[in-house]
Design a protein around this motif. Sequence first.
Motif, PDB file in Angstrom:
ATOM      1  N   VAL A   1      25.946  40.061  37.049  1.00  0.00           N
ATOM      2  CA  VAL A   1      27.351  39.658  37.194  1.00  0.00           C
ATOM      3  C   VAL A   1      27.403  38.294  37.868  1.00  0.00           C
ATOM      4  N   PRO A   2      27.693  37.215  37.144  1.00  0.00           N
ATOM      5  CA  PRO A   2      27.808  35.888  37.763  1.00  0.00           C
ATOM      6  C   PRO A   2      28.901  35.854  38.823  1.00  0.00           C
ATOM      7  N   MET A   3      28.740  34.940  39.757  1.00  0.00           N
ATOM      8  CA  MET A   3      29.661  34.846  40.893  1.00  0.00           C
ATOM      9  C   MET A   3      31.084  34.542  40.453  1.00  0.00           C
ATOM     10  N   ALA A   4      31.251  33.865  39.317  1.00  0.00           N
ATOM     11  CA  ALA A   4      32.598  33.530  38.852  1.00  0.00           C
ATOM     12  C   ALA A   4      33.443  34.781  38.598  1.00  0.00           C
ATOM     13  N   ASN A   5      32.784  35.880  38.223  1.00  0.00           N
ATOM     14  CA  ASN A   5      33.530  37.107  37.977  1.00  0.00           C
ATOM     15  C   ASN A   5      34.127  37.682  39.247  1.00  0.00           C
ATOM     16  N   TYR A   6      33.439  37.561  40.370  1.00  0.00           N
ATOM     17  CA  TYR A   6      34.010  38.002  41.638  1.00  0.00           C
ATOM     18  C   TYR A   6      35.235  37.167  41.975  1.00  0.00           C
ATOM     19  N   THR A   7      35.149  35.865  41.746  1.00  0.00           N
ATOM     20  CA  THR A   7      36.295  34.990  42.019  1.00  0.00           C
ATOM     21  C   THR A   7      37.480  35.344  41.127  1.00  0.00           C
ATOM     22  N   ILE A   8      37.215  35.607  39.848  1.00  0.00           N
ATOM     23  CA  ILE A   8      38.290  35.999  38.931  1.00  0.00           C
ATOM     24  C   ILE A   8      38.919  37.320  39.384  1.00  0.00           C
ATOM     25  N   GLY A   9      38.085  38.263  39.810  1.00  0.00           N
ATOM     26  CA  GLY A   9      38.600  39.551  40.284  1.00  0.00           C
ATOM     27  C   GLY A   9      39.486  39.395  41.506  1.00  0.00           C
ATOM     28  N   LEU A  10      39.076  38.554  42.462  1.00  0.00           N
ATOM     29  CA  LEU A  10      39.898  38.337  43.660  1.00  0.00           C
ATOM     30  C   LEU A  10      41.200  37.621  43.309  1.00  0.00           C
ATOM     31  N   LEU A  11      41.120  36.646  42.392  1.00  0.00           N
ATOM     32  CA  LEU A  11      42.332  35.942  41.969  1.00  0.00           C
ATOM     33  C   LEU A  11      43.287  36.894  41.260  1.00  0.00           C
ATOM     34  N   LYS A  12      42.735  37.792  40.443  1.00  0.00           N
ATOM     35  CA  LYS A  12      43.572  38.809  39.805  1.00  0.00           C
ATOM     36  C   LYS A  12      44.248  39.689  40.847  1.00  0.00           C
ATOM     37  N   GLY A  13      43.485  40.106  41.852  1.00  0.00           N
ATOM     38  CA  GLY A  13      44.048  40.972  42.883  1.00  0.00           C
ATOM     39  C   GLY A  13      45.222  40.321  43.600  1.00  0.00           C
ATOM     40  N   MET A  14      45.071  39.052  43.992  1.00  0.00           N
ATOM     41  CA  MET A  14      46.159  38.357  44.673  1.00  0.00           C
ATOM     42  C   MET A  14      47.374  38.213  43.758  1.00  0.00           C
ATOM     43  N   THR A  15      47.140  37.856  42.492  1.00  0.00           N
ATOM     44  CA  THR A  15      48.255  37.695  41.549  1.00  0.00           C
ATOM     45  C   THR A  15      48.953  39.021  41.290  1.00  0.00           C
TER      46      THR A  15
END
Length: 378
Positions: free
Chosen positions: A309-323
């Motif tokens: 799982v590349p690190m970008a996926n964690y960032t996308i997941g956190l951004l989704k959570g905030m949105t």
Amino acid sequence: MQIENTPILTIQPSAGGAAQSVMATGVWQVHALSQKGQLKGINRMLAGLKNKGELEWDLTGVASLDHIGAQLLWNAWGKKRPSRLQLDPRQEELFARIEQASRVNLPRHKVSPLNWIIVLGQGLLSFFEHLHGFVELIGRLIQDLGRFIRRPNTGPWREISANIYHSGFQALGITALVGFLIGVVLSFLSAQQLRQFGGDIYLVDILGMSVVRELGPLLAAILVAGRSGSSITAQLGVMRVNEELDAMLVMGISHGYRLIMPKVVALAIAMPLLVVWTDAMALLGGAASAKLELGLSFRYFLQKLPDAVPMANYTIGLLKGMTFGMLIALVSCHFGLRIKPNTESLGRGTTTSVVTSITVVILADAVFAIVFSGVGFR
């Protein structure tokens, strides 16, 4: 042995055995008819007289008659007077009213063949009305955030902290349980398919990408929408019913600054943390299932996960959570403020809020999937 004033039907047959006359005596009122077994027995006798031909009915022996007893006899007569009927003069007015009411024909509502256009138009008008209110709510939120940034000392810190506790900390249990079970189920089903092709080692890739990028944020958002979103809408609705919102306006307290903004900020902070927590529990459940089903050790699972799982996926997941958190709070507040001061509107508004929040979350997830379609893959 008959109880005094009990409603009684006496059938006098002719010489050939066919019923010729029916005599009613006793009290034909609701308190007498409601006695144990009375109504069932009377109905049984009246039902047996429907196909007996022309009968003579004698009601002169009835001591007292109310609308319930008269309607019971009227239904047995086929909702028309028998040709051979003897009434007490006191009963004539009651049966006349029932006969007159039976003649009333309610107007039938004619459905226009273009009725679907009216329904569609009403739906579109309602949609754009809600959209206008939602955009207006976002504008007020931006103004309140600007005021909060300029003067943080006067900000609603206690309200933000309380909402983080109620929407974030108290949701840890349910998100952990659901996340763990989803991880177990997903890992078990994936292992069944991968085993057929000898691709056991790819279970970590499938589980990691699906949980971290999609399932974790989506599961957390749906649970928060059902749990915290309904609570926010109900809270604002109760305040509307109790006229607390009007009292705040009279005292010069802004709804947006003290009620809406703290909830939006709190969920924007709590949701990414809940996403990380849900991801961890889902991956733990997946690792446990992989250990039992495929024999993959926890150590191998943890070592393989960062490469899968590349690190970008964690960032996308956190951004989704905030949105997702901000959208849930805004939708819940939007419907909460539109609730009318009655209990029926409160229940309907809460239900609509939860359904709309989940729908908006799924739509936002689809937008994320399109926008970041080329991000996070090796």
